[in-house]
Scaffold this active site. Sequence first.
Site, short mmCIF file in Angstrom:
data_model
loop_
_atom_site.label_atom_id
_atom_site.label_comp_id
_atom_site.label_asym_id
_atom_site.label_seq_id
_atom_site.Cartn_x
_atom_site.Cartn_y
_atom_site.Cartn_z
N HIS A 72 -13.01 55.97 -41.56
CA HIS A 72 -14.19 56.62 -41.47
C HIS A 72 -14.52 57.57 -40.45
O HIS A 72 -13.84 57.59 -39.29
CB HIS A 72 -14.77 54.75 -40.23
CG HIS A 72 -14.84 53.71 -41.37
ND1 HIS A 72 -15.40 52.62 -40.26
CD2 HIS A 72 -14.83 53.65 -42.21
CE1 HIS A 72 -16.26 51.39 -41.74
NE2 HIS A 72 -15.27 52.32 -42.48
N TYR A 125 -23.37 48.41 -34.73
CA TYR A 125 -23.00 47.80 -33.64
C TYR A 125 -24.63 47.80 -33.23
O TYR A 125 -25.07 48.87 -33.56
CB TYR A 125 -22.53 48.63 -32.27
CG TYR A 125 -21.14 48.61 -32.74
CD1 TYR A 125 -20.21 47.87 -31.66
CD2 TYR A 125 -20.24 50.12 -33.59
CE1 TYR A 125 -18.52 47.73 -32.01
CE2 TYR A 125 -19.17 49.98 -33.04
CZ TYR A 125 -18.08 49.04 -32.80
OH TYR A 125 -17.34 48.58 -33.08
N PRO A 158 -13.74 42.67 -27.20
CA PRO A 158 -13.61 43.60 -28.45
C PRO A 158 -14.68 44.76 -28.34
O PRO A 158 -14.25 45.48 -29.34
CB PRO A 158 -14.06 42.07 -29.14
CG PRO A 158 -14.64 41.45 -28.12
CD PRO A 158 -14.25 41.31 -27.14
N LYS A 173 -10.60 48.43 -29.25
CA LYS A 173 -9.31 48.78 -28.07
C LYS A 173 -7.95 48.35 -27.33
O LYS A 173 -7.20 48.36 -27.44
CB LYS A 173 -9.89 49.03 -26.65
CG LYS A 173 -10.71 50.13 -26.46
CD LYS A 173 -10.59 51.27 -27.12
CE LYS A 173 -11.47 52.21 -27.26
NZ LYS A 173 -10.94 53.67 -28.62
N TYR A 199 -14.28 56.38 -28.10
CA TYR A 199 -14.15 55.21 -29.51
C TYR A 199 -12.89 55.44 -30.11
O TYR A 199 -11.88 55.18 -30.76
CB TYR A 199 -15.10 55.87 -30.20
CG TYR A 199 -15.53 54.67 -30.99
CD1 TYR A 199 -15.48 53.37 -30.94
CD2 TYR A 199 -15.08 54.53 -32.62
CE1 TYR A 199 -16.34 52.35 -31.58
CE2 TYR A 199 -15.28 53.16 -33.68
CZ TYR A 199 -15.89 52.28 -32.97
OH TYR A 199 -15.48 51.17 -34.24
#
Length: 390
Positions: free
Chosen positions: A72, A201, A293, A297, A385
Amino acid sequence: MRTQVLIVGAGPSGLLLGQLLSRAGVDNLILERQTGDYVLGRIRAGVLEQTTVDLLEHAGVGARMHAEGLVHHGFELTFDGQRHHIDLNRLTGGQSVMVYGQTEVTRDLMQARAASGAQTLYSASDVALFGFDGDQPGARCTVDGERLEIRCDYIAGCDGYHGVSRASVPPDAIRTHEKLYAFGWLGLLSDTPPVGPELIYGRHERGFTLCSMRSATRSRYYLQVPLTEQVGDWSDERFWDELRSRLDPAAAAALVTGPSLEKSIAPLRSFVAEPMRFGRLFLAGDAAHIVPPTGAKGLNLAASDVHYLSQALIEHYRERSEAGIEHYSARCLSRIWKAERFSWWFTGLMHQLPHEPEIDARLRRAELEYLVSSDAAMAAMAENYVGLPW
């Protein structure tokens, strides 16, 4: 029984540490209180940072990950019904993440360990660690009705938040930091195509949502729910209806529903124990830290712990150097606290917080609007990220 490194816990961190040590010629034995089937049955996240991908390759278990995993280059943020793309590749100079389930990582590591002949003792009960504050550490346990004593040079505690390793440390030798959140994630796994090609998200007035996947045909969805909710109260139909109501119009239209393979509610917490070394006992992974979550990580932090610990132990046996061992805790904690900060920030940004003052809600919305309008802000998010460097 005798081994150089005794690893407590056969989850991904323990198995990865064992694999790296075995490839370097360091003898190790793993103790696991559950059965192998139970370990493989645990459903966990599956977004891997590039450093984790590299470490799995170094461990010799990257072939299936590269064949079946999904690379991704970005993800989506949604709020106020609008979707905004975070282009990880552009913002970080070409970095990306890999979507590959933790269950599959565990399976690959189990198969590699079996092929190597390294020993794992499953269903080990009544595990008691001793001597790690001196020079003769070890463990006693019961396996198949037989009481065993295992002597070793070092113990690696990779047995999770509720394991025996951290609990064996004298209370006055360890300091813990914890933040509990007043909500959890209700997750559903289904054999349905993902709603989009990348993770989504979402912030919504009814609560946070996450649309993720395990493969091109298996999806994982999450809803923010109060901790008072019970899984049994959520039929598949109720879950899909609630999810659809929180999605942006394009995602809602693309959503494919189907029977759930698994549903569960996970509470959210931030937790750090420090230090992470006590004489000849080291803590790694969830035994030492938990992150919400949001941002995925947990597994990646465990991998970075294993990276530092495997280097330290291999250096000790090859070069008789104690440098890596002495600095293990400090190196891990420097990265852990930065990841904790990111997960805390991202969780607060995207979730509905109970009893939040109106001014806090307005400030949070302003931060979201700033984030998606500023390359500098998005770059900082993307850097965290994809994972900070070791």
